[in-house]
Design an enzyme around this catalytic site. Sequence first.
Site, PDB file in Angstrom:
ATOM      1  CE  LYS A 172      -3.849  -2.197   2.447  1.00 53.58           C
ATOM      2  NZ  LYS A 172      -4.804  -2.032   3.560  1.00 53.58           N
ATOM      3  CE1 TYR A 211      -9.513  -2.707   0.735  1.00 53.49           C
ATOM      4  CE2 TYR A 211      -8.861  -0.635  -0.274  1.00 53.49           C
ATOM      5  CZ  TYR A 211      -8.537  -1.786   0.422  1.00 53.49           C
ATOM      6  OH  TYR A 211      -7.238  -2.018   0.793  1.00 53.49           O
ATOM      7  CG  ASN A 269      -3.587  -2.655   6.915  1.00 55.96           C
ATOM      8  OD1 ASN A 269      -3.388  -2.132   5.819  1.00 55.96           O
ATOM      9  ND2 ASN A 269      -4.642  -3.402   7.167  1.00 55.96           N
ATOM     10  CG  HIS A 281      -5.513  -6.012   0.085  1.00 53.12           C
ATOM     11  ND1 HIS A 281      -6.665  -6.113   0.835  1.00 53.12           N
ATOM     12  CD2 HIS A 281      -5.719  -6.770  -1.027  1.00 53.12           C
ATOM     13  CE1 HIS A 281      -7.528  -6.886   0.187  1.00 53.12           C
ATOM     14  NE2 HIS A 281      -6.984  -7.304  -0.940  1.00 53.12           N
ATOM     15  CD  GLU A 327      -9.120  -8.719  -3.346  1.00 57.76           C
ATOM     16  OE1 GLU A 327      -7.940  -9.064  -3.124  1.00 57.76           O
ATOM     17  OE2 GLU A 327      -9.947  -8.511  -2.450  1.00 57.76           O
TER      18      GLU A 327
HETATM   19  P1  CMP Z   1      -7.278  -4.349   3.967  1.00 57.59           P
HETATM   20  O1  CMP Z   1      -6.822  -5.709   4.340  1.00 57.59           O
HETATM   21  O2  CMP Z   1      -6.745  -3.757   2.699  1.00 57.59           O
HETATM   22  O3  CMP Z   1      -8.887  -4.320   3.898  1.00 57.59           O
HETATM   23  C1  CMP Z   1      -9.644  -3.147   4.127  1.00 57.59           C
HETATM   24  C2  CMP Z   1      -8.808  -2.017   4.644  1.00 57.59           C
HETATM   25  O4  CMP Z   1      -9.549  -0.983   5.282  1.00 57.59           O
HETATM   26  C3  CMP Z   1      -7.887  -2.542   5.723  1.00 57.59           C
HETATM   27  O5  CMP Z   1      -6.895  -3.344   5.169  1.00 57.59           O
HETATM   28  C4  CMP Z   1      -7.452  -1.255   6.394  1.00 57.59           C
HETATM   29  O6  CMP Z   1      -6.464  -0.561   5.628  1.00 57.59           O
HETATM   30  C5  CMP Z   1      -8.743  -0.473   6.330  1.00 57.59           C
HETATM   31  N1  CMP Z   1      -9.559  -0.604   7.546  1.00 57.59           N
HETATM   32  C6  CMP Z   1     -10.157  -1.699   8.030  1.00 57.59           C
HETATM   33  N2  CMP Z   1     -10.860  -1.413   9.145  1.00 57.59           N
HETATM   34  C7  CMP Z   1     -10.705  -0.093   9.354  1.00 57.59           C
HETATM   35  C8  CMP Z   1     -11.189   0.808  10.333  1.00 57.59           C
HETATM   36  N3  CMP Z   1     -12.011   0.397  11.311  1.00 57.59           N
HETATM   37  N4  CMP Z   1     -10.811   2.106  10.226  1.00 57.59           N
HETATM   38  C9  CMP Z   1     -10.009   2.511   9.244  1.00 57.59           C
HETATM   39  N5  CMP Z   1      -9.525   1.702   8.267  1.00 57.59           N
HETATM   40  C10 CMP Z   1      -9.865   0.407   8.328  1.00 57.59           C
END
Ligand code: CMP
Length: 152
Positions: A9, A49, A112, A115, A126
């Site tokens: 990311k 998403y 994080n 993904h 995806e």
């Molecule tokens: P990802 O695994 O890419 O899937 C959805 C993404 O949304 C997740 O990683 C985070 O980057 C983001 N995400 C998930 N939950 C939250 C939350 N409660 N608040 C903000 N971002 C979130």
Amino acid sequence: MERTLVLLKPDCVQRRLVGRIIARFEDKSLNIVAMKLMNITPELSKQHYAEHVEKPFYPGLEKFITGAPVVAMIVEGLEAIRVIRDMLGATSGLKAAAGTIRGDYSGSRQMNLVHASDGPDAAAREIALYFTDSEICAYEPVATPWLRADDE
Ligand code: CMP
């Protein structure tokens, strides 16, 4: 053999962690069969998403994921979908176990770093969002006989 979509990311690219994260997948003997640096548009973000578009955190997630380039990859290996999700750790870097990628490098729920598809249906969907068939370079690693037994 399974294939999964992995995105390094914008936070991963901006923090210059791309090489270290790719090395973790290579060290695990996973096979990168497609890879590109690209910008995610708001339209692609909404497709990727789709399940989160109505959630309160989606506007911030879209701003984040479109804010700098990502590295998109297709990674292949035995049980690759589960293996990579285990390597990433819990969604929030604050909750991810030490030794996982997020546990070692992320202190955020949103930022994080990586993904990865969460199941076979998501992986197929995806992969098709990010890559055409002609962008996939399947190959047999020469080390395969030393990475797993013939019947695995
Ligand atoms: P990802 O695994 O890419 O899937 C959805 C993404 O949304 C997740 O990683 C985070 O980057 C983001 N995400 C998930 N939950 C939250 C939350 N409660 N608040 C903000 N971002 C979130």
